[in-house]
Design an enzyme around this catalytic site. Structure first.
Site, short mmCIF file in Angstrom:
data_model
loop_
_atom_site.label_atom_id
_atom_site.label_comp_id
_atom_site.label_asym_id
_atom_site.label_seq_id
_atom_site.Cartn_x
_atom_site.Cartn_y
_atom_site.Cartn_z
N GLY A 75 18.48 -12.33 -11.23
CA GLY A 75 19.46 -12.00 -10.22
C GLY A 75 18.83 -10.61 -9.76
NE ARG A 115 6.84 -12.34 10.45
CZ ARG A 115 5.49 -12.81 10.16
NH1 ARG A 115 4.95 -13.60 10.90
NH2 ARG A 115 4.96 -11.96 9.18
CB THR A 141 8.61 -9.36 10.41
OG1 THR A 141 8.34 -10.38 9.44
CG2 THR A 141 7.15 -8.62 10.39
CE LYS A 183 3.55 -7.24 -4.32
NZ LYS A 183 3.79 -8.70 -3.72
CG ASN A 225 0.70 -5.44 5.29
OD1 ASN A 225 0.81 -4.19 4.60
ND2 ASN A 225 -0.42 -6.01 5.08
CD GLN A 254 0.05 -7.09 1.79
OE1 GLN A 254 -0.73 -6.37 1.50
NE2 GLN A 254 1.13 -6.51 2.49
CE LYS A 297 15.28 -7.63 -11.51
NZ LYS A 297 16.24 -8.64 -11.58
NE ARG A 299 -21.33 1.01 8.35
CZ ARG A 299 -22.33 0.27 7.98
NH1 ARG A 299 -22.68 0.51 6.54
NH2 ARG A 299 -22.87 -0.53 8.54
CG ASP A 313 7.35 -11.47 1.11
OD1 ASP A 313 7.42 -10.41 0.95
OD2 ASP A 313 7.00 -12.25 1.75
N GLY A 331 6.89 -4.53 2.24
CA GLY A 331 8.30 -3.84 2.34
C GLY A 331 9.06 -4.26 1.23
CG HIS A 332 9.65 -2.74 -1.96
ND1 HIS A 332 8.17 -2.66 -2.34
CD2 HIS A 332 10.14 -1.40 -2.40
CE1 HIS A 332 8.14 -1.42 -2.52
NE2 HIS A 332 8.92 -0.53 -2.46
NE ARG A 355 10.33 -12.88 2.66
CZ ARG A 355 10.98 -12.18 1.85
NH1 ARG A 355 11.78 -12.57 0.62
NH2 ARG A 355 11.03 -10.51 1.87
P1 IMP Z 1 -1.19 -8.51 8.06
O1 IMP Z 1 -1.43 -8.40 6.81
O2 IMP Z 1 0.01 -7.98 8.96
O3 IMP Z 1 -2.46 -8.52 9.10
O4 IMP Z 1 -0.82 -10.20 8.10
C1 IMP Z 1 -1.79 -11.04 7.74
C2 IMP Z 1 -0.77 -12.26 6.88
O5 IMP Z 1 -0.32 -11.69 5.62
C3 IMP Z 1 0.43 -12.83 7.75
O6 IMP Z 1 0.68 -14.30 7.37
C4 IMP Z 1 1.42 -11.95 7.14
O7 IMP Z 1 2.66 -12.52 7.37
C5 IMP Z 1 1.23 -11.91 5.81
N1 IMP Z 1 1.84 -10.71 4.99
C6 IMP Z 1 1.39 -9.43 5.18
N2 IMP Z 1 1.94 -8.77 4.42
C7 IMP Z 1 2.99 -9.47 3.62
C8 IMP Z 1 3.88 -9.37 2.86
O8 IMP Z 1 4.26 -8.13 2.38
N3 IMP Z 1 4.38 -10.56 2.35
C9 IMP Z 1 4.17 -11.57 2.78
N4 IMP Z 1 3.42 -11.86 3.74
C10 IMP Z 1 2.68 -10.87 4.27
#
Ligand code: IMP
Length: 425
Positions: free
Chosen positions: A410, A300, A298, A16, A38, A221, A18, A141, A13, A40-41, A302
């Site tokens: 910005g 959530r 998600t 990347k 996992n 990530q 941008k 595998r 987060d 997202g932007h 941060r």
């Molecule tokens: P997973 O990748 O869903 O298995 O999550 C493993 C850990 O990586 C957790 O703490 C997630 O919150 C974190 N995580 C996975 N993808 C992202 C992302 O794109 N941004 C921030 N945290 C991430």
């Protein structure tokens, strides 16, 4: 200059999306090399918000092609929804989005297993997108690859075996074992819809390299979530670091010319795990609100904190970082003073980088710098920043041991200081 890697230098987060969006016009091919839905932007297409998890944001630049390479794990439902959303907004996707036949497929059993684990007694706060179990199957595998979705004879037995392998775990956790036949039918149907996109992308990438095309390799990530270098076990399941670009995209290390690490001017983390510079209470809330720090996958909130230089030093080292792109500097505007975590203390010893273990026990050592109050969003060159902001940036460079190139001031494309062609170095 032919290949530039853009990698997250913290816990993901970092912005990347941008930076890739700014660099994409200079590239011929944008290649996503790791992770899955996992990440997202959020992008704005013709005034409408589109959240992309799998398709690289380079798709919005006319002409350029985007590869989702074999280091990623793909949920076909998410991919199809993104392709359809883009097509509905007039973005040409067929012929421009290429999906690796070797990328592993995230299936319903993977999402179920992720969910069952996270509701168990040792959650790590995953995104519950099935990422971990899919990578586990890859390494065990017994994974299913995108190419398998194009051939019923290959998919059906593999899928049945895969579900049987997970049966004891699912039943022990009280879950309902998914029906292999029904899944096969659904995934074969999605495979047909994705057929025009699926191919051996590593050869496409290799051809591009041979022709001297410019490759932008996009990580997902961040370094501190990398399976080998992050805060294990509170990590994701792939190599987020720049080295992951080689295996993930199918290129040799000699092809890569530059590694740009994206670092936010402060730190955030989603999910569980140690976070030494975390700010609790009002200070953390203020940073979260100012930086709109809510997960794009998600939703959530941060966790927010001060910039962690030991973690950034590790990122500079393990990525072979040639430059840092500093993002969200504007979010710090208005704070009286700023803290930088310059080192940690652990059991009476000073540490310059995160330790192998006991990361939850390190105590940050802070340096305090003055803040600034004037808006910096219109600043186009570093020298035009207020003195305090410039000093903050310079101090990060010195302490991280890496030059800072562009500075994002910005949310919009225009809010960027010192933007330049990343391939022209
Ligand atoms: P997973 O990748 O869903 O298995 O999550 C493993 C850990 O990586 C957790 O703490 C997630 O919150 C974190 N995580 C996975 N993808 C992202 C992302 O794109 N941004 C921030 N945290 C991430």
């Amino acid at each position: 200059m032919s290949a530039v890697v853009v990698v997250g230098a913290q816990w993901g987060d970092e912005g990347k999306g941008k930076v890739v969006d700014l660099y994409a016009p200079y590239a011929d091919l944008v290649v996503r090399y790791a992770g899955g839905a996992n990440a997202g932007h959020t992008l704005v297409v013709k005034g409408e918000k589109v959240i992309l998890h799998l398709v690289p944001s380079g798709i919005l630049h006319p002409g350029g092609r985007c590869v989702i390479a074999q280091g990623t794990v793909l949920d076909p439902e998410v991919l199809l929804a993104e392709l359809e959303a883009l097509a509905a907004r007039g973005v040409q996707v067929e012929g421009r989005v290429l999906v690796s036949n070797r990328a592993h497929v995230v299936m319903p059993q993977h999402k179920l297993i992720d969910e069952l684990r996270e509701t168990g007694d040792q959650p790590i706060g995953t995104t519950k997108r099935g990422i971990g179990p899919t990578y586990e199957d890859k390494v065990a595998r017994r994974g299913i690859r995108m190419g398998d979705l194009l051939d019923a004879g290959r998919l059906r037995p593999k899928l049945a075996q895969n579900i049987e392998a997970w049966r004891p775990f699912i039943e022990a956790r009280g879950g309902e074992v998914p029906d292999a036949k029904a899944i096969a039918a659904r995934y074969l149907e999605m495979g047909e819809r994705l057929r025009p996109y699926i191919q051996d992308t590593a050869t496409v990438v290799a051809d591009a390299v041979r022709q001297g095309k410019r490759l932008l390799l996009e990580g997902a990530q961040g370094t501190m979530l990398d399976i080998d270098h992050g805060t294990y076990p509170f990590v994701t399941s792939s190599n987020a670091v720049a080295g992951g670009a080689c295996a993930g995209a199918g290129i040799g290390p000699t092809v890569i010319d530059e590694v740009i690490g994206i670092a936010k001017a402060y730190a955030t983390r989603v999910g569980g795990g140690p976070f030494p510079t975390e700010l609790h209470g009002e200070a953390g809330d203020a940073l979260r609100t100012a930086g709109a720090e809510f997960g794009s996958t998600t939703g959530r909130p941060r966790r927010c904190g001060w910039l962690d230089l030991p973690a950034l030093r590790l990122a500079v080292r393990v990525n072979g970082m040639s430059e840092i792109a500093l993002t969200k500097l504007d979010v710090l505007t208005g704070l009286d003073e700023l803290k930088l975590c310059v080192a940690y203390e652990l059991d009476g010893e000073r540490l310059d980088e995160p330790p192998y273990d006991a990361f939850d026990r390190v105590v940050p050592i802070y340096e305090t710098l003055p803040g600034w109050s004037e808006s910096i969003q219109a600043v186009e060159r570093r020298e035009d920043l207020p003195d305090a902001a410039r000093r903050y940036v310079e101090r990060i460079e010195t302490l991280a041991g890496c030059e800072i190139g562009i500075i994002s001031v910005g949310p919009d494309r225009v809010h960027t200081a010192d933007l330049r062609d990343p391939f022209a170095r």
